[in-house]
Design a protein around this motif. Structure first.
Motif, PDB file in Angstrom:
ATOM      1  N   PRO A   1       0.787  -1.234   0.000  1.00 29.39           N
ATOM      2  CA  PRO A   1       0.000   0.000   0.000  1.00 29.39           C
ATOM      3  C   PRO A   1       0.824   1.293   0.000  1.00 29.39           C
ATOM      4  CG  PRO A   1      -0.239  -1.145   2.092  1.00 29.39           C
ATOM      5  CD  PRO A   1       0.586  -2.012   1.213  1.00 29.39           C
ATOM      6  N   ASP A   2       2.108   1.222   0.319  1.00 30.50           N
ATOM      7  CA  ASP A   2       2.934   2.431   0.365  1.00 30.50           C
ATOM      8  C   ASP A   2       3.676   2.709  -0.938  1.00 30.50           C
ATOM      9  OD1 ASP A   2       2.195   2.977   2.996  1.00 30.50           O
ATOM     10  OD2 ASP A   2       3.807   1.744   3.810  1.00 30.50           O
ATOM     11  N   PHE A   3       3.638   1.764  -1.868  1.00 31.36           N
ATOM     12  CA  PHE A   3       4.331   1.958  -3.137  1.00 31.36           C
ATOM     13  C   PHE A   3       3.695   3.099  -3.929  1.00 31.36           C
ATOM     14  CE2 PHE A   3       4.497   1.253  -7.700  1.00 31.36           C
ATOM     15  CZ  PHE A   3       5.868   1.251  -7.906  1.00 31.36           C
ATOM     16  N   GLN A   4       4.558   3.893  -4.574  1.00 27.75           N
ATOM     17  CA  GLN A   4       4.116   4.955  -5.481  1.00 27.75           C
ATOM     18  C   GLN A   4       4.812   4.747  -6.819  1.00 27.75           C
ATOM     19  OE1 GLN A   4       4.836   8.721  -3.584  1.00 27.75           O
ATOM     20  NE2 GLN A   4       4.047   7.973  -1.644  1.00 27.75           N
ATOM     21  N   THR A   5       4.105   4.958  -7.908  1.00 24.83           N
ATOM     22  CA  THR A   5       4.635   4.634  -9.225  1.00 24.83           C
ATOM     23  C   THR A   5       5.924   5.377  -9.557  1.00 24.83           C
ATOM     24  OG1 THR A   5       3.127   6.232 -10.237  1.00 24.83           O
ATOM     25  CG2 THR A   5       2.412   3.937 -10.184  1.00 24.83           C
ATOM     26  N   ALA A   6       6.148   6.531  -8.986  1.00 24.71           N
ATOM     27  CA  ALA A   6       7.389   7.275  -9.245  1.00 24.71           C
ATOM     28  C   ALA A   6       8.612   6.564  -8.656  1.00 24.71           C
ATOM     29  CB  ALA A   6       7.289   8.686  -8.674  1.00 24.71           C
ATOM     30  N   GLN A   7       8.409   5.581  -7.777  1.00 24.81           N
ATOM     31  CA  GLN A   7       9.516   4.884  -7.131  1.00 24.81           C
ATOM     32  C   GLN A   7      10.211   3.884  -8.056  1.00 24.81           C
ATOM     33  OE1 GLN A   7       7.458   3.248  -3.727  1.00 24.81           O
ATOM     34  NE2 GLN A   7       7.887   5.065  -2.482  1.00 24.81           N
TER      35      GLN A   7
END
Length: 135
Positions: A10-16
């Motif tokens: 749930p903490d993943f962001q696509t910019a990562q």
């Protein structure tokens, strides 16, 4: 060249970077991103979850040693090549912002750094220390 990170679903962001599942099962909740890639070889055996942390860690690290860093690099490079992005974020479920929690993604990260010299940074929230009330 691979650049590896870890985080929880749930903490993943696509910019990562590219989200990569390293768990036995899929998240049972809606994600805000598409999860297309997985590396099942990095998921711990189901039996390990019944073990205390030291036994779990020893068994999981033994599995990683059997597979070996070169083979794991091949599996991860296949994802990087398919996506055109060298930034892979290895995902699992545990919320490491809660004090005392641990998970296999960080066991893998430590193992990988020991074997390759490449650090694997955690992108999710870290444990917060209890505030000491001011008198």
């Amino acid at each position: 060249m691979l650049t590896l990170f870890t985080n929880r679903f749930p903490d993943f962001q696509t910019a990562q970077g590219v989200p990569v599942r390293i768990t036995r099962g899929h998240p049972r909740y809606k994600l805000t991103y598409t999860l297309q890639h997985q590396v099942p070889a990095l998921a711990p055996a189901a039996a390990y979850f019944k073990e205390p942390e030291p036994a779990f860690t020893a068994a999981y690290r033994a599995d990683l040693d059997k597979l070996g860093a070169p083979r794991i690099a091949e599996l991860l490079n296949a994802v990087a090549t398919a996506t055109g992005d060298h930034r892979l974020v290895l995902l699992c479920f545990e919320d490491l912002s809660k004090p005392g929690l641990w998970c296999h993604r960080r066991v893998f990260a430590d193992w990988w750094q020991e074997r390759t010299g490449d650090a694997v940074r955690e992108l999710g929230p870290r444990p917060t220390h209890e505030q000491i009330p001011l008198m």
